[in-house]
Enzyme design. Sequence first.
Site, PDB file in Angstrom:
ATOM      1  N   ASP A 103       0.847  -1.197   0.000  1.00 39.14           N
ATOM      2  CA  ASP A 103       0.000   0.000   0.000  1.00 39.14           C
ATOM      3  C   ASP A 103       0.884   1.250   0.000  1.00 39.14           C
ATOM      4  OD1 ASP A 103      -2.226  -1.540   0.140  1.00 39.14           O
ATOM      5  OD2 ASP A 103      -2.482  -1.362   2.312  1.00 39.14           O
TER       6      ASP A 103
ATOM      7  N   ASP B 142      -0.288   7.520   8.014  1.00 37.20           N
ATOM      8  CA  ASP B 142      -0.068   6.102   8.373  1.00 37.20           C
ATOM      9  C   ASP B 142       1.188   5.997   9.217  1.00 37.20           C
ATOM     10  OD1 ASP B 142      -2.053   4.868   7.030  1.00 37.20           O
ATOM     11  OD2 ASP B 142      -0.895   4.324   5.282  1.00 37.20           O
TER      12      ASP B 142
ATOM     13  N   GLU C 227       0.139  -3.500  10.739  1.00 36.55           N
ATOM     14  CA  GLU C 227       0.072  -3.544   9.275  1.00 36.55           C
ATOM     15  C   GLU C 227       1.313  -2.893   8.689  1.00 36.55           C
ATOM     16  OE1 GLU C 227      -2.934  -1.175   6.965  1.00 36.55           O
ATOM     17  OE2 GLU C 227      -2.980  -2.989   5.751  1.00 36.55           O
ATOM     18  N   GLU C 228       1.857  -1.914   9.435  1.00 35.87           N
ATOM     19  CA  GLU C 228       2.958  -1.115   8.886  1.00 35.87           C
ATOM     20  C   GLU C 228       4.322  -1.757   9.086  1.00 35.87           C
ATOM     21  OE1 GLU C 228      -0.033   1.345   7.698  1.00 35.87           O
ATOM     22  OE2 GLU C 228       2.039   1.223   7.040  1.00 35.87           O
TER      23      GLU C 228
ATOM     24  N   ASP D  41      -3.923  -2.081  13.435  1.00 33.33           N
ATOM     25  CA  ASP D  41      -3.867  -1.357  12.165  1.00 33.33           C
ATOM     26  C   ASP D  41      -3.943   0.113  12.561  1.00 33.33           C
ATOM     27  OD1 ASP D  41      -5.692  -1.535   8.983  1.00 33.33           O
ATOM     28  OD2 ASP D  41      -4.030  -0.283   9.704  1.00 33.33           O
TER      29      ASP D  41
ATOM     30  N   LEU E  86      -3.804   3.021  11.184  1.00 37.37           N
ATOM     31  CA  LEU E  86      -4.696   3.934  10.483  1.00 37.37           C
ATOM     32  C   LEU E  86      -5.236   3.225   9.242  1.00 37.37           C
ATOM     33  CD1 LEU E  86      -5.582   6.704  11.329  1.00 37.37           C
ATOM     34  CD2 LEU E  86      -3.987   7.697   9.733  1.00 37.37           C
ATOM     35  N   ASP E  87      -6.416   2.593   9.413  1.00 38.67           N
ATOM     36  CA  ASP E  87      -7.017   1.842   8.300  1.00 38.67           C
ATOM     37  C   ASP E  87      -7.841   2.787   7.423  1.00 38.67           C
ATOM     38  OD1 ASP E  87      -7.998  -0.814   7.065  1.00 38.67           O
ATOM     39  OD2 ASP E  87      -9.798   0.373   7.443  1.00 38.67           O
TER      40      ASP E  87
ATOM     41  N   GLU F  72      -7.313  -6.590  11.550  1.00 41.88           N
ATOM     42  CA  GLU F  72      -8.561  -5.969  11.113  1.00 41.88           C
ATOM     43  C   GLU F  72      -9.742  -6.863  11.501  1.00 41.88           C
ATOM     44  OE1 GLU F  72      -7.544  -5.513   6.957  1.00 41.88           O
ATOM     45  OE2 GLU F  72      -7.120  -3.382   7.201  1.00 41.88           O
TER      46      GLU F  72
HETATM   47  P1  P6P Z   1     -11.696  -1.489  -1.779  1.00 40.73           P
HETATM   48  C1  P6P Z   1      -9.174   0.426   3.134  1.00 40.73           C
HETATM   49  O1  P6P Z   1      -8.037   0.316   2.312  1.00 40.73           O
HETATM   50  C2  P6P Z   1      -9.637  -0.982   3.452  1.00 40.73           C
HETATM   51  O2  P6P Z   1      -8.629  -1.703   4.078  1.00 40.73           O
HETATM   52  C3  P6P Z   1     -10.885  -0.935   4.309  1.00 40.73           C
HETATM   53  O3  P6P Z   1     -10.865   0.124   5.210  1.00 40.73           O
HETATM   54  C4  P6P Z   1     -11.983  -0.790   3.277  1.00 40.73           C
HETATM   55  O4  P6P Z   1     -13.225  -1.321   3.707  1.00 40.73           O
HETATM   56  C5  P6P Z   1     -11.442  -1.584   2.094  1.00 40.73           C
HETATM   57  O5  P6P Z   1     -10.020  -1.638   2.237  1.00 40.73           O
HETATM   58  C6  P6P Z   1     -11.769  -0.905   0.768  1.00 40.73           C
HETATM   59  O6  P6P Z   1     -11.221  -1.723  -0.246  1.00 40.73           O
HETATM   60  O7  P6P Z   1     -11.027  -2.594  -2.542  1.00 40.73           O
HETATM   61  O8  P6P Z   1     -13.202  -1.619  -1.775  1.00 40.73           O
HETATM   62  O9  P6P Z   1     -11.244  -0.107  -2.135  1.00 40.73           O
END
Ligand code: P6P
Length: 326
Positions: free
Chosen positions: A69, A75, A98-99, A117, A119-120, A276
């Site tokens: 990512d 992040d 995650e990082e 995680d 900052l998701d 997550e």
């Molecule tokens: P897509 C954000 O990157 C994430 O990890 C979640 O927060 C979110 O629901 C999902 O991925 C979005 O992924 O493929 O739908 O853009």
Amino acid sequence: ETSRIAQPIGTALDRFIKNHQDQFAFASGELSQLLRDIALASKVVNREVNKAGLIDIMGAAGSTNNTGDQQQKLDVLANIRFTRALMKGGEVCALVSEESESYVDLNNEGKYVIAIDPLDGSSNIDVNVSIGTIFSIYRRKSIAGMPIQEEDILQKGSDQVAAGYILYGSSTMLVYTTGHGVNGFTYEPSLGEYFLSHPDMQMPADGKIYSINEGSANSFEKPVKDYIQHCKDNNYTARYIGSLVADFHRNLLKGGIYIYPATAKDPQGKLRLMYECNALAFIAEQAGGKASSGKARILDLEPRHLHERTPFYVGSKNMVTKAESF
Ligand code: P6P
């Protein structure tokens, strides 16, 4: 059950934690302190999230994290803030993030291991969409003072002693469980305090909201396509923020289901089991909801490696059960 003794709305987080400390297994105060350390770090991250547009900390930091990512500066900042707070707090011996490619040994005698995680949904930072922190807390299994073992790091979701998330949204909220129900706290920035706003949260058993990225629908497996058709035939509402914590939180309050299934791009699903899915699965179950990989209970999955992905169905119990029946 003592845990359901609802505290008055408005109780400050520190007071709430203190009043519920008796419930914590091994209630020697470390878990209470760990929760306070997480809350403190979240206040610092919240301040940075809220001014992201003002200081040039938006936009990609140029680096990428171990999962490929594009790393946003926030992040990186959030990972540093949580890691530093947990290291100083002394209650955590190891951190999975995650990082970070491998686990981080915090050199503490701490009894706990945290998977986080920081900052998701960080791709949403630039467009000012809500983002979140997700965390799971486990007991260390190996003997304190000895080197960290794999058994400390790769633990099943059912071994969690606590889990929670912070939602940096129109208001910032901390929602967590220690296995005795789910409670939500809203942050009052002018006082720098979280206050109990959502005691004993219950996820409605049914709902009419489904959250899934239908842009990938062509590669969905047939059962997923059939369930989505079922939602449409029943005039459900589609709501997909693209930020897991925000979508989860709305479904927790209103009833609904969030699905990130296997796709051509992510044959195991996109979301991560350790930092997550396990946390949100624990919270969902504690609030009367359900969390599944489509085939198995999320909390029963044996993790094989830190950044393992899994298909993820989470939300209202009857909706997840229905989705699994296709
Ligand atoms: P897509 C954000 O990157 C994430 O990890 C979640 O927060 C979110 O629901 C999902 O991925 C979005 O992924 O493929 O739908 O853009």
